[in-house]
Design a protein around this motif. Structure first.
Motif, PDB file in Angstrom:
ATOM      1  N   MET A  12      44.970 -61.635 -64.664  1.00 17.03           N
ATOM      2  CA  MET A  12      44.710 -60.427 -63.892  1.00 17.03           C
ATOM      3  C   MET A  12      43.465 -60.639 -63.033  1.00 17.03           C
ATOM      4  SD  MET A  12      44.698 -56.523 -65.309  1.00 17.03           S
ATOM      5  CE  MET A  12      46.386 -56.709 -65.857  1.00 17.03           C
ATOM      6  N   THR A  13      43.398 -59.961 -61.948  1.00 18.54           N
ATOM      7  CA  THR A  13      42.259 -60.099 -61.046  1.00 18.54           C
ATOM      8  C   THR A  13      41.381 -58.862 -61.125  1.00 18.54           C
ATOM      9  OG1 THR A  13      43.562 -59.206 -59.250  1.00 18.54           O
ATOM     10  CG2 THR A  13      43.536 -61.597 -59.482  1.00 18.54           C
ATOM     11  N   ALA A  14      40.341 -58.861 -60.284  1.00 23.38           N
ATOM     12  CA  ALA A  14      39.434 -57.722 -60.274  1.00 23.38           C
ATOM     13  C   ALA A  14      40.196 -56.442 -59.959  1.00 23.38           C
ATOM     14  CB  ALA A  14      38.335 -57.963 -59.253  1.00 23.38           C
ATOM     15  N   GLN A  15      39.864 -55.398 -60.675  1.00 27.23           N
ATOM     16  CA  GLN A  15      40.526 -54.111 -60.464  1.00 27.23           C
ATOM     17  C   GLN A  15      39.501 -53.011 -60.226  1.00 27.23           C
ATOM     18  OE1 GLN A  15      42.373 -52.541 -64.225  1.00 27.23           O
ATOM     19  NE2 GLN A  15      41.742 -54.567 -64.980  1.00 27.23           N
ATOM     20  N   HIS A  16      39.975 -51.975 -59.578  1.00 28.67           N
ATOM     21  CA  HIS A  16      39.108 -50.850 -59.241  1.00 28.67           C
ATOM     22  C   HIS A  16      38.612 -50.183 -60.517  1.00 28.67           C
ATOM     23  CE1 HIS A  16      37.667 -47.312 -57.089  1.00 28.67           C
ATOM     24  NE2 HIS A  16      38.287 -46.576 -57.990  1.00 28.67           N
ATOM     25  N   ALA A  17      37.282 -49.998 -60.613  1.00 31.48           N
ATOM     26  CA  ALA A  17      36.698 -49.364 -61.798  1.00 31.48           C
ATOM     27  C   ALA A  17      36.165 -47.970 -61.484  1.00 31.48           C
ATOM     28  CB  ALA A  17      35.578 -50.240 -62.355  1.00 31.48           C
ATOM     29  N   CYS A  18      35.490 -47.838 -60.353  1.00 35.71           N
ATOM     30  CA  CYS A  18      34.911 -46.547 -59.960  1.00 35.71           C
ATOM     31  C   CYS A  18      34.391 -46.704 -58.530  1.00 35.71           C
ATOM     32  CB  CYS A  18      33.784 -46.133 -60.914  1.00 35.71           C
ATOM     33  SG  CYS A  18      32.361 -47.238 -60.914  1.00 35.71           S
ATOM     34  N   MET A  19      33.736 -45.653 -58.038  1.00 33.10           N
ATOM     35  CA  MET A  19      33.100 -45.722 -56.733  1.00 33.10           C
ATOM     36  C   MET A  19      31.596 -45.986 -56.937  1.00 33.10           C
ATOM     37  SD  MET A  19      35.751 -45.259 -54.952  1.00 33.10           S
ATOM     38  CE  MET A  19      35.187 -45.006 -53.265  1.00 33.10           C
ATOM     39  N   THR A  20      30.970 -46.601 -55.962  1.00 38.84           N
ATOM     40  CA  THR A  20      29.541 -46.907 -56.099  1.00 38.84           C
ATOM     41  C   THR A  20      28.724 -45.640 -56.320  1.00 38.84           C
ATOM     42  OG1 THR A  20      29.276 -46.835 -53.703  1.00 38.84           O
ATOM     43  CG2 THR A  20      29.629 -49.001 -54.688  1.00 38.84           C
ATOM     44  N   THR A  21      29.158 -44.524 -55.734  1.00 44.05           N
ATOM     45  CA  THR A  21      28.407 -43.273 -55.865  1.00 44.05           C
ATOM     46  C   THR A  21      28.576 -42.623 -57.236  1.00 44.05           C
ATOM     47  OG1 THR A  21      30.279 -42.171 -54.801  1.00 44.05           O
ATOM     48  CG2 THR A  21      28.397 -42.765 -53.397  1.00 44.05           C
ATOM     49  N   ASP A  22      29.481 -43.162 -58.047  1.00 41.77           N
ATOM     50  CA  ASP A  22      29.701 -42.588 -59.377  1.00 41.77           C
ATOM     51  C   ASP A  22      28.599 -42.949 -60.361  1.00 41.77           C
ATOM     52  OD1 ASP A  22      32.091 -41.458 -58.556  1.00 41.77           O
ATOM     53  OD2 ASP A  22      33.318 -43.146 -59.273  1.00 41.77           O
ATOM     54  N   VAL A  23      27.798 -43.970 -60.043  1.00 43.78           N
ATOM     55  CA  VAL A  23      26.802 -44.460 -60.999  1.00 43.78           C
ATOM     56  C   VAL A  23      25.421 -44.452 -60.349  1.00 43.78           C
ATOM     57  CG1 VAL A  23      26.260 -46.273 -62.672  1.00 43.78           C
ATOM     58  CG2 VAL A  23      28.615 -45.986 -61.890  1.00 43.78           C
ATOM     59  N   GLN A  24      24.560 -43.609 -60.836  1.00 46.65           N
ATOM     60  CA  GLN A  24      23.206 -43.498 -60.301  1.00 46.65           C
ATOM     61  C   GLN A  24      22.301 -44.552 -60.943  1.00 46.65           C
ATOM     62  OE1 GLN A  24      22.679 -41.399 -57.718  1.00 46.65           O
ATOM     63  NE2 GLN A  24      24.890 -41.178 -57.976  1.00 46.65           N
ATOM     64  N   PRO A  25      21.155 -44.865 -60.336  1.00 45.42           N
ATOM     65  CA  PRO A  25      20.231 -45.831 -60.949  1.00 45.42           C
ATOM     66  C   PRO A  25      19.851 -45.426 -62.378  1.00 45.42           C
ATOM     67  CG  PRO A  25      19.600 -45.402 -58.694  1.00 45.42           C
ATOM     68  CD  PRO A  25      20.696 -44.416 -59.018  1.00 45.42           C
ATOM     69  N   SER A  26      19.761 -46.424 -63.236  1.00 44.65           N
ATOM     70  CA  SER A  26      19.408 -46.234 -64.647  1.00 44.65           C
ATOM     71  C   SER A  26      20.385 -45.320 -65.368  1.00 44.65           C
ATOM     72  CB  SER A  26      17.978 -45.705 -64.794  1.00 44.65           C
ATOM     73  OG  SER A  26      17.055 -46.638 -64.263  1.00 44.65           O
ATOM     74  N   SER A  27      21.681 -45.485 -65.040  1.00 47.75           N
ATOM     75  CA  SER A  27      22.701 -44.717 -65.754  1.00 47.75           C
ATOM     76  C   SER A  27      23.950 -45.571 -65.920  1.00 47.75           C
ATOM     77  CB  SER A  27      23.023 -43.417 -65.012  1.00 47.75           C
ATOM     78  OG  SER A  27      23.721 -43.704 -63.822  1.00 47.75           O
ATOM     79  N   ALA A  28      24.866 -45.063 -66.750  1.00 47.25           N
ATOM     80  CA  ALA A  28      26.085 -45.806 -67.062  1.00 47.25           C
ATOM     81  C   ALA A  28      27.287 -44.876 -67.025  1.00 47.25           C
ATOM     82  CB  ALA A  28      25.968 -46.444 -68.437  1.00 47.25           C
ATOM     83  N   LEU A  29      28.434 -45.463 -66.717  1.00 50.83           N
ATOM     84  CA  LEU A  29      29.693 -44.727 -66.656  1.00 50.83           C
ATOM     85  C   LEU A  29      30.726 -45.488 -67.471  1.00 50.83           C
ATOM     86  CD1 LEU A  29      31.476 -42.474 -65.270  1.00 50.83           C
ATOM     87  CD2 LEU A  29      32.005 -44.217 -63.548  1.00 50.83           C
ATOM     88  N   ARG A  30      31.395 -44.787 -68.374  1.00 54.81           N
ATOM     89  CA  ARG A  30      32.434 -45.417 -69.192  1.00 54.81           C
ATOM     90  C   ARG A  30      33.759 -45.380 -68.433  1.00 54.81           C
ATOM     91  NH1 ARG A  30      33.463 -46.009 -74.764  1.00 54.81           N
ATOM     92  NH2 ARG A  30      35.625 -45.746 -75.365  1.00 54.81           N
ATOM     93  N   VAL A  31      34.428 -46.524 -68.354  1.00 53.80           N
ATOM     94  CA  VAL A  31      35.754 -46.583 -67.752  1.00 53.80           C
ATOM     95  C   VAL A  31      36.661 -47.391 -68.673  1.00 53.80           C
ATOM     96  CG1 VAL A  31      34.902 -46.415 -65.370  1.00 53.80           C
ATOM     97  CG2 VAL A  31      35.259 -48.661 -66.391  1.00 53.80           C
ATOM     98  N   GLU A  32      37.946 -47.143 -68.562  1.00 53.54           N
ATOM     99  CA  GLU A  32      38.914 -47.939 -69.316  1.00 53.54           C
ATOM    100  C   GLU A  32      39.771 -48.695 -68.317  1.00 53.54           C
ATOM    101  OE1 GLU A  32      40.785 -46.463 -73.014  1.00 53.54           O
ATOM    102  OE2 GLU A  32      42.664 -46.817 -71.941  1.00 53.54           O
ATOM    103  N   LEU A  33      39.760 -50.022 -68.440  1.00 50.88           N
ATOM    104  CA  LEU A  33      40.508 -50.870 -67.533  1.00 50.88           C
ATOM    105  C   LEU A  33      41.618 -51.575 -68.305  1.00 50.88           C
ATOM    106  CD1 LEU A  33      37.519 -52.340 -65.501  1.00 50.88           C
ATOM    107  CD2 LEU A  33      38.944 -50.358 -64.953  1.00 50.88           C
ATOM    108  N   GLU A  34      42.580 -52.094 -67.565  1.00 51.14           N
ATOM    109  CA  GLU A  34      43.720 -52.746 -68.208  1.00 51.14           C
ATOM    110  C   GLU A  34      43.532 -54.256 -68.182  1.00 51.14           C
ATOM    111  OE1 GLU A  34      46.740 -52.468 -70.609  1.00 51.14           O
ATOM    112  OE2 GLU A  34      45.889 -50.683 -69.648  1.00 51.14           O
ATOM    113  N   GLY A  35      43.356 -54.829 -69.379  1.00 52.92           N
ATOM    114  CA  GLY A  35      43.232 -56.264 -69.482  1.00 52.92           C
ATOM    115  C   GLY A  35      44.571 -56.891 -69.828  1.00 52.92           C
ATOM    116  N   ALA A  36      44.620 -58.214 -69.840  1.00 55.23           N
ATOM    117  CA  ALA A  36      45.867 -58.910 -70.147  1.00 55.23           C
ATOM    118  C   ALA A  36      46.362 -58.599 -71.550  1.00 55.23           C
ATOM    119  CB  ALA A  36      45.658 -60.418 -69.976  1.00 55.23           C
TER     120      ALA A  36
END
Ligand code: FES
Length: 113
Positions: free
Chosen positions: A1-25
């Motif tokens: 699998m190749t790189a996949q869309h995780a979020c938008m750059t504006t979704d994550v502010q400095p010194s913060s984190a965003l949980r996402v679920e991606l599909e791996g092999a």
């Protein structure tokens, strides 16, 4: 699998984190998209290697994220813990930006050996 869309750059502010679920092999992969204090984006496993809780719920301090449960901190660049009780690293994934889209490849974790 190749790189996949995780979020938008504006979704994550400095010194913060965003949980996402991606599909791996091999199935779903929980990833913390983290922007460090300097504004750089990182993609790190969202499962603490000590107690399997989400790292994305912890504090981001510089280039480290702290597990909220027992206080281990992990280097966002390498996944290595630098504070007990965690002793095993967590996977770190390649992250890139295409326009405002943040892309992550969960099937090609970075290697630091
Ligand atoms: S669960 Fe993360 S340090 Fe214990």
């Amino acid at each position: 699998m190749t790189a996949q869309h995780a979020c938008m750059t504006t979704d994550v502010q400095p010194s913060s984190a965003l949980r996402v679920e991606l599909e791996g092999a091999s199935g779903p992969v929980e990833v913390a998209i983290v922007r460090d204090a300097d504004g750089e984006l990182h993609a790190i496993s969202d499962v603490c290697s000590h107690g399997a809780v989400p790292l994305s719920e912890g504090e981001v301090d510089g280039c480290f994220i702290e597990c909220w449960l027992h206080g281990s901190t992990f280097d966002l660049r390498t996944g290595q813990p630098n504070q007990l009780p965690a002793v095993r690293p967590v996977p770190v994934y390649p992250v890139s930006v295409d326009g405002e889209r943040v892309l992550v490849d969960v099937d090609a974790p970075l290697s630091f050996s």
